[in-house]
Every structure is written in structure tokens, then in C-alpha cells.
Design an enzyme around this catalytic site. Structure first.
Site, PDB file in Angstrom:
ATOM      1  N   GLU A  39      33.838 123.589  30.279  1.00  0.00           N
ATOM      2  CA  GLU A  39      32.616 124.377  30.461  1.00  0.00           C
ATOM      3  C   GLU A  39      31.633 124.208  29.310  1.00  0.00           C
ATOM      4  O   GLU A  39      30.435 124.400  29.481  1.00  0.00           O
ATOM      5  CB  GLU A  39      32.948 125.857  30.659  1.00  0.00           C
ATOM      6  CG  GLU A  39      33.575 126.179  32.012  1.00  0.00           C
ATOM      7  CD  GLU A  39      35.091 126.058  32.019  1.00  0.00           C
ATOM      8  OE1 GLU A  39      35.664 125.555  31.015  1.00  0.00           O
ATOM      9  OE2 GLU A  39      35.702 126.459  33.020  1.00  0.00           O
ATOM     10  N   MET A  52      29.497 114.085   6.871  1.00  0.00           N
ATOM     11  CA  MET A  52      28.600 114.975   6.156  1.00  0.00           C
ATOM     12  C   MET A  52      29.365 115.929   5.253  1.00  0.00           C
ATOM     13  O   MET A  52      28.929 116.232   4.142  1.00  0.00           O
ATOM     14  CB  MET A  52      27.720 115.746   7.148  1.00  0.00           C
ATOM     15  CG  MET A  52      26.658 116.598   6.491  1.00  0.00           C
ATOM     16  SD  MET A  52      25.617 115.628   5.371  1.00  0.00           S
ATOM     17  CE  MET A  52      24.283 115.180   6.473  1.00  0.00           C
ATOM     18  N   LYS A  70      32.773 139.083  41.871  1.00  0.00           N
ATOM     19  CA  LYS A  70      33.161 138.392  43.100  1.00  0.00           C
ATOM     20  C   LYS A  70      32.776 139.188  44.347  1.00  0.00           C
ATOM     21  O   LYS A  70      32.306 138.617  45.338  1.00  0.00           O
ATOM     22  CB  LYS A  70      34.673 138.152  43.063  1.00  0.00           C
ATOM     23  CG  LYS A  70      35.199 137.266  44.184  1.00  0.00           C
ATOM     24  CD  LYS A  70      36.658 136.905  43.949  1.00  0.00           C
ATOM     25  CE  LYS A  70      37.274 136.264  45.182  1.00  0.00           C
ATOM     26  NZ  LYS A  70      37.359 134.815  45.074  1.00  0.00           N
ATOM     27  N   PHE A 126      42.953 140.134  35.801  1.00  0.00           N
ATOM     28  CA  PHE A 126      43.188 138.717  35.543  1.00  0.00           C
ATOM     29  C   PHE A 126      41.846 137.999  35.334  1.00  0.00           C
ATOM     30  O   PHE A 126      40.931 138.137  36.130  1.00  0.00           O
ATOM     31  CB  PHE A 126      43.954 138.083  36.701  1.00  0.00           C
ATOM     32  CG  PHE A 126      44.167 136.606  36.516  1.00  0.00           C
ATOM     33  CD1 PHE A 126      44.943 136.126  35.467  1.00  0.00           C
ATOM     34  CD2 PHE A 126      43.579 135.693  37.380  1.00  0.00           C
ATOM     35  CE1 PHE A 126      45.122 134.768  35.273  1.00  0.00           C
ATOM     36  CE2 PHE A 126      43.764 134.327  37.194  1.00  0.00           C
ATOM     37  CZ  PHE A 126      44.537 133.869  36.143  1.00  0.00           C
ATOM     38  N   GLN A 127      41.737 137.264  34.257  1.00  0.00           N
ATOM     39  CA  GLN A 127      40.534 136.505  33.896  1.00  0.00           C
ATOM     40  C   GLN A 127      39.299 137.372  33.773  1.00  0.00           C
ATOM     41  O   GLN A 127      38.196 136.969  34.106  1.00  0.00           O
ATOM     42  CB  GLN A 127      40.301 135.352  34.878  1.00  0.00           C
ATOM     43  CG  GLN A 127      41.421 134.326  34.789  1.00  0.00           C
ATOM     44  CD  GLN A 127      41.083 133.007  35.437  1.00  0.00           C
ATOM     45  OE1 GLN A 127      40.371 132.959  36.433  1.00  0.00           O
ATOM     46  NE2 GLN A 127      41.625 131.930  34.884  1.00  0.00           N
TER      47      GLN A 127
END
Ligand SMILES: Cc1ncc(C[n+]2csc(CCOP(=O)(O)OP(=O)(O)O)c2C)c(N)n1
Lengths: 166, 565
Positions: free
Chosen positions: B49, B479, B161, B111-112
């Protein structure tokens, strides 16, 4: 630059997360909140937050601008910049055994506050006033032993007459 | 027309002009994915993602449109946070749609479930949780309005949802409904201030324009260029501003700040008027801020009032969108063109600036048999004639590109400036390639950074995106190693990338092409071959392990304290 206490009157959309947006702005940028009050206004869906904070001019300018930048903030007024009335309220539960009670009541009287609850050896006092007055009252009552204290933050409102001589 | 929330969402995206969505599915967005095939939107399936949000960001930077990203709840959402913060720091318009657990489960540690609105509050311009499908269309419209107006930025919309599944009679909110009483992006400059600015310009003998990303996001490069060329005012820019002024113009001084050019930093320290346009006096630009531009009157034009007087006290603040400000300024200055000879007024200054440029031009020391990274960038510049979209990762690769490519057009340099996010460049290049399928898009990378989102090779190959990755491979987190060398007695702790994949084989394993370059004389031919291929390509260029970026102003020092080659 001088650090000063400022009272900010912040009109916000009353929607979930507003408080967290405002509080997060202060914590995330290292600004200080001394006290914070929130309550609905007459207009539906609009709340008023009164925030007291401390900082020099540059910091206060940043705070005001950052608040205005929040999408949920409708208006910000720095009440320190105008003439305003300001009050705080406090409940103090103080020890008041028989021998001390009269003296506690005398102080309550002098400060024109009210006793709102009484127990066997304690009193609960309600007081309203400026921050300084309440601090003085608390200092005086401290020697009797304060058991509990609940204090609102500062509330303030712009005075109607702004042009009168100070 | 009765639609479910998922359909409403996709319909609104289309009406906002979205053509491409970068995303990754999951349980909490499956209803949206269910409707994507019929929606007419192109969906680019990434491999992580973070890739989706950077790609949406790269799409936005390259095209000027709002980028769009779609991910699931919980880990899908949290994986976008780095990319959201990246877009936020650089003021890039992106709308992120996240799935959320059904409303009755919110707060139950379902969940999630994560509170992504809470998590992203400090790194979005604004964000929303949509609890009722009736609010969905208006929320999406507002999200796009906020993302692209005022100072642009990322806006997140969290859609549970059950809201995606709920049916509603669809009505597209009209423009009047989008407006919010609490949001009024100031646009027009104040007329009095504009006049004062004109007076300051008329009085100045050593004026300098210091341009930032705001010039690019507001589309005012042409106005800025007019101002500079007509009034004979030299221009420097921040990393974010590169491309807003043509680098082949004699008035161009190069980037300023920590790795800025000698001439740009000298000019800042000696100018009598510094006109900051769409820039924010970042510490990487100002060095020790109390010594920044000590001889100058400072003017600051910015659309965001909080940027003004934040790091530096300026003499003339002007809250305005750069485009309106520069357009109005142009009109104001027109009045004086007949009577004032700006070229003559500034001739000594322009000559002085030219002398500084010659005194210490950008340079590097060539060594036989060694591929200098600066030479690689110059070769890329030569082969692309400055017409490619150049993305970078973060570190030395980014600074060498900024210094040596010589950008001539806006939106051709995509780099994470404010946050400095390693792993940004490659997914951003994928986004840019989606915006411009026919342009050459190149990610100039370090061997460390490229490994942060290397999985997106699969995305690029899968969608036939001919993005080129040029790795300036020094085997170090270069760097950081440079800082260790200069300021930490060469204590190279954890900056040597001892184990490294074979980037050529890695490219091939993904179905891309891979080349390795080890000799200077092979650089041009190999790059040419790579750029001509209609494929995703990695070019692994072996550069010296300990080449440094110069000039350098050590952190916290004044711009006059430059370490030079
Ligand atoms: C996500 C992230 N982690 C850590 C850093 C700190 N950092 C800045 S530059 C750099 C080294 C980058 O190395 P490489 O990609 O090999 O590029 P080089 O400097 O060698 O060109 C690191 C670790 C960062 N900018 N971003």
C-alpha cells in the site's frame, strides 16, 4: 519576547474529533494548553471552545493561524487583544472540624462564595471569579486542608463597550 | 437512481475527474472492488500500500490533478501513513479512500480495525469517517475540493463496510453544497501590500527571487519567469521548486540551502531584497536561521498564513495564491516598464552573481576508470534533453539529481522534499508513467532506497510501464555515510549495505530488463539502450563508495559556511 497568558475564543463545528484536532494541534507543535472549556452555543451544530494558553507574540500568532487553518474551526478571537470579562468556577471540599468551621465560613463570606454541601467535618464551597481571586481563595483555605478540588477553565466574553477609557 | 455506497463512491470519483486509482484490496473494501470493473476507472494493483499512495502522489505531482488511492482497513490503511505524511509535507493533492470495519463494530477492536482517522489527523489536510451513506457523495466532493484548493494536501475518507453496502438514492451534490463556512482559502493578494511590494522592487539594487513548490502547484512558472526576465532578477529555488524556472537561463542560480550552489547561497546572503514565493523557509534552506539573508528586506508570498512569520520574521507578508499574486504583480510592474531600466539598475548585481558562479561552479573531480554519479546525471540530462519526468529516492542520489540535471519545466522533478521518504521515487515514477504513458519516466535511486519499495517492479511489469530505474550504487546508505565521514569521525555504523541483491538478476526475475555499468565509457551507451526499451528497466551503475555531495552547509551553520569540492 514576553510570554503572556492569552484567552482564545474558538468557534468550531460540533462534530466528532474536533476536540482531538484542536488538542492534537497544540501537542503536536509543542504549544501549551493551560485550560480548555467546550460547550454548545445557541447555534445548532456550533460549539465554543475557550482555550487559555501561554506564549510570546510569535507563538500566539502561530497558534491562532494554525487554529484557523483547521477545517472545523469557524472563528478564532484572541480575547486578550480586546476588552473582555473572564471568570472561572471552582468547587473546594475543605476540612472544617468544629473548631475551624467558623473561620472557614468567614472566608467564604468575605469572598462572597457559597457553601453548596456540608458534611460532618467538611464543607464544599462554590466560588466564581477571576483566576487570581480563586487562587487567593484556595491559598487561604489550604491551611485548613483541602480534600478535593474541581475547577473549570477560564470562560471569557468580549465586552460590549470597547471604546470606554480603561 | 438507487446505488449502493460502493457505486456512489466510484461514481463520485469519476465525476471528480479521476481516471486511475492506485490500490490494494481487502475484506473491508471488497464491495468497492466488486464494482470497479463496471465503473470505467483504471485500477493499478500495487504490491504494497505504500506503493499505492506514493504512486497516487507521483501521478498528482506529474499531472497537476488529484491523485487517488484505495486501500483496505487496518494494515492496508496503516501502510499508507508514510505516503500520506510525504504528500502532506510537500502539499500534494491526494484523496485516500480507506475501508473500515462496519459501523456497529467500530471501537470494538474488531478484526483489522484501526482508528485511521485518528492516526492520520496530524498528517492530512483533513479527514473524514463516513457513518451514513447519505453523506458519502458530499464527503467525497469535499475531500477533492479540500485536496486541490488553497494549500493542497492529502485528504483521507474512511468508509465502513456497511456504508459501502447500504443503498441510497443517488444525487450528486452541486457546487454550492461543497462550500464550508469554516474553510475559506485566501487567494487574492491585498492591493496595498502589492503596491508596497512594487515599491520594494523599484528600490532594490540586489533583488533575488527564492521560489518554492508553491510556484509549481499554483501553475505560476510562466509568471515567475516573466518577472525574473523582464525585471532582471536572479532566481534560486528550493528542492520543491526545481523546474519552476528554466535552468538554462542566465538568471538561474541553482538550488539554495544545505546542498545549494555557491552562487545561490552567496546571493541570498548579499541580496538587499529576497522575494520568497511559495516557499517556507525550511531549515534545510535557511541554515542557521538568524543569519539568513542578513542584508535583505524579506517578502513572503504564500497561500498558507501559517507559513508566514513561522520560521523567519519577514518585512512584507502576503497571503495569496502564488498565481494571483504574481499575475497582479506583473500588472503592477508593467506600469514602470517604460520609465525604469531594470536591467541597468540590476546590472552590477547580475554581474556580481555571474562572478560568483564562475568562482565556484558546481563541479566534481573526474577520475579515470571511475563512474562519477554527477557524470551519470549529466549524461541522463543529455540523453533526455531535459524532457523526461525525473523522480528520485532520498539521499545523495536526490541531491546530485537536483544539482546536475538542470530542470527546465515544472512538474518534471518528483522528489520527497519535506519528509525525505526513501522508497518514494519508484512508486512515484509508476504514478507519473500512468499520467504520461508516452513520456520517459526515470527514477534515479540509491541502492538503499530502491530496496524500500522494490516489490513495485511487479506492478510496473504487470502494467507494461516502461519506467527506468537508474541506481547510483555506492554500496552505502550514502548520505548518512557522508555525515558519518564529515561529522562522526568516519564511524560507518550500519551504513554499509554489505549484502546486496544482484539488481540485474532481480530485474530479470521480475520480468524487467537489467543492465550493469562499471566503466565510464559504457554509461551513455547503456543508458541509451535502456531508455529505448519499451520495458521496465533497472540500470545498476557502480559509482565510487565514498563520493560526497558538495557544496554542503553543515546543519545549523550559516549559508556562508559552505564546504566546497
Ligand atoms: C524511510 C527512511 N529511512 C531512513 C532515512 C534516513 N536516510 C536519509 S538518506 C539515507 C541513505 C540513503 O541511501 P541510498 O538510498 O543508498 O542513497 P545514497 O545516499 O547512497 O544516494 C538514509 C538512510 C530516510 N530518509 N527515509
Amino acid at each position: 519576547m514576553d510570554s503572556r497568558r492569552h484567552i482564545l475564543s474558538v468557534t468550531v463545528e460540533n462534530e466528532p474529533g474536533v476536540l482531538s484536532r484542536v488538542a492534537g494541534l497544540f501537542s503536536g507543535r509543542g504549544f501549551n494548553i493551560e485550560s480548555l472549556n467546550v460547550a454548545p452555543t445557541l447555534e445548532e451544530g456550533v460549539s465554543l471552545m475557550t482555550i487559555t494558553t501561554v506564549g510570546d507574540e510569535a507563538i500566539i500568532e502561530q497558534i491562532v493561524k494554525q487554529l484557523r487553518k483547521l477545517v472545523v474551526v469557524i472563528k478564532v478571537v484572541d480575547l486578550t487583544e480586546v476588552k473582555s470579562v473572564e471568570r472561572e468556577m471552582v468547587f473546594i471540599k475543605v476540612h472544617a472540624e468544629d473548631g475551624k468551621r467558623a473561620e472557614v465560613l468567614r472566608i467564604v463570606d468575605v469572598f462572597r462564595c457559597k457553601v453548596v454541601d456540608v458534611g460532618l467535618d467538611e464543607l464544599t464551597v462554590e466560588a466564581t471569579g477571576t483566576k487570581d481571586k480563586l487562587t487567593a481563595l484556595i491559598t487561604l483555605l489550604q491551611r485548613f486542608g483541602i480534600k478535593e478540588i474541581a475547577r473549570t477553565g477560564t470562560m471569557a466574553m468580549k465586552r460590549s463597550m470597547q471604546d470606554l477609557p480603561a | 437512481m438507487e446505488l449502493n455506497g460502493a457505486q456512489v463512491l466510484l461514481e463520485c470519483l469519476k465525476r471528480e475527474g479521476v481516471e486511475v486509482v492506485f490500490g490494494y484490496p481487502g475484506g473491508a473494501v471488497i464491495d468497492i472492488y466488486d464494482r470497479i470493473p463496471e465503473s470505467g476507472l483504471t485500477h493499478i494493483l500495487v504490491r504494497h500500500e505504500q506503493g499505492a499512495i506514493h504512486a497516487a502522489d507521483g501521478y498528482a505531482r506529474a499531472s497537476g490533478k488529484v491523485g487517488c488511492c484505495l486501500v483496505t482497513s487496518g494494515p492496508g490503511a496503516t501502510n499508507t501513513v508514510t505516503g500520506i505524511a510525504t504528500a502532506y509535507m510537500d502539499s500534494i493533492p491526494v484523496v485516500i479512500v480507506t475501508g473500515q470495519v462496519p459501523t456497529p463494530l467500530i471501537g470494538n477492536d474488531a478484526f483489522q480495525e484501526v482508528d485511521i482517522v485518528g492516526i492520520t489527523r496530524p498528517c492530512t489536510k483533513h479527514n473524514y469517517l463516513v457513518k451514513d451513506v447519505k453523506d458519502l457523495a458530499l464527503t467525497i466532493r469535499r475531500a477533492f475540493y479540500l485536496a486541490r484548493s488553497g494549500r493542497p494536501g492529502p485528504v483521507l475518507v474512511d468508509v465502513p463496510k456497511d456504508v459501502q453496502q447500504a443503498k441510497v438514492k443517488f444525487r450528486y451534490p452541486d457546487d454550492s453544497e461543497i462550500r464550508m463556512r469554516s474553510y475559506n482559502p485566501t487567494v487574492k493578494p491585498n492591493v496595498k501590500q502589492l503596491r508596497r511590494l512594487a515599491e520594494l522592487i523599484l528600490k532594490a539594487r540586489r533583488p533575488l527571487i527564492y521560489a518554492g513548490g508553491g510556484v509549481i502547484s499554483s501553475g505560476s512558472s510562466a509568471e515567475l519567469t516573466w518577472l525574473s526576465q523582464t525585471l532582471s532578477i536572479p532566481v534560486t529555488a528550493t528542492l520543491m521548486g526545481l523546474g519552476c524556472f528554466p535552468a538554462d537561463d542566465p538568471l538561474w542560480l541553482g538550488m539554495l540551502g544545505m546542498h545549494g550552489t555557491y552562487v545561490a547561497n552567496k546571493a541570498v546572503q548579499n541580496a538587499d531584497l529576497v522575494l520568497a514565493v511559495g516557499a517556507r523557509f525550511d531549515d534545510r534552506v535557511t541554515g542557521k536561521v538568524s543569519t539568513f539573508a542578513p542584508k535583505a528586506k524579506l517578502v513572503h508570498i504564500d497561500v498558507d498564513p501559517t507559513s508566514i512569520q513561522k520560521n523567519v520574521q519577514v518585512h512584507l507578508p502576503m497571503v495569496a495564491d502564488c498565481f494571483s499574486a504574481l499575475t497582479d504583480l506583473k500588472e503592477e510592474m508593467h506600469k514602470h516598464l517604460g520609465t525604469v531600466d531594470f536591467a541597468a539598475d540590476h546590472a552590477d548585481w547580475v554581474a556580481q552573481v555571474g562572478a560568483w558562479r564562475e568562482e565556484h561552479p558546481l563541479r566534481y573531480v573526474s577520475e579515470p576508470g571511475v563512474i562519477k554519479p554527477q557524470f551519470v546525471i549529466e549524461t541522463i540530462r543529455k540523453l533526455t534533453k531535459g524532457e523526461a519526468v525525473i523522480c528520485t529516492e532520498v539521499g545523495q542520489n536526490q541531491m546530485w539529481t537536483a544539482q546536475f540535471y538542470g530542470f527546465t519545466t515544472p512538474r518534471s522533478f518528483l522528489s520527497s522534499g519535506g519528509l525525505g521518504t526513501m522508497g518514494y521515487g519508484f512508486p512515484a515514477a509508476i504514478g507519473a508513467q500512468m499520467a504520461f504513458p508516452d513520456r520517459l519516466v526515470i527514477d534515479i535511486a540509491g541502492d538503499g532506497s530502491i530496496q524500500m519499495n522494490i516489490q513495485e517492479l511487479a506492478t510496473a511489469v504487470c502494467h507494461n510501464l516502461p519506467v527506468k530505474i537508474v541506481i547510483l550504487n555506492n554500496g552505502y546508505l550514502g548520505m548518512v555515510r557522508q555525515w558519518q565521514e564529515l561529522f562522526y569521525e568516519k564511524n560507518y555504523c550500519s551504513t554499509c549495505m554489505a549484502a546486496q541483491p544482484d539488481f540485474v538478476k532481480l530485474a530479470e526475475a521480475y520480468g524487467a530488463a537489467g543492465f550493469r555499468v562499471e566503466k565510464p565509457e559504457e554509461v551513455e551507451a547503456t543508458l541509451k539502450k535502456a531508455f529505448a526499451l519499451k520495458k521496465t528497466v533497472i540500470v545498476d551503475v557502480r559509482i565510487p563508495a565514498e563520493e560526497n555531495v558538495y557544496p554542503m552547509v553543515p546543519a545549523g551553520k550559516s549559508l556562508t559556511d559552505m564546504l566546497l569540492v
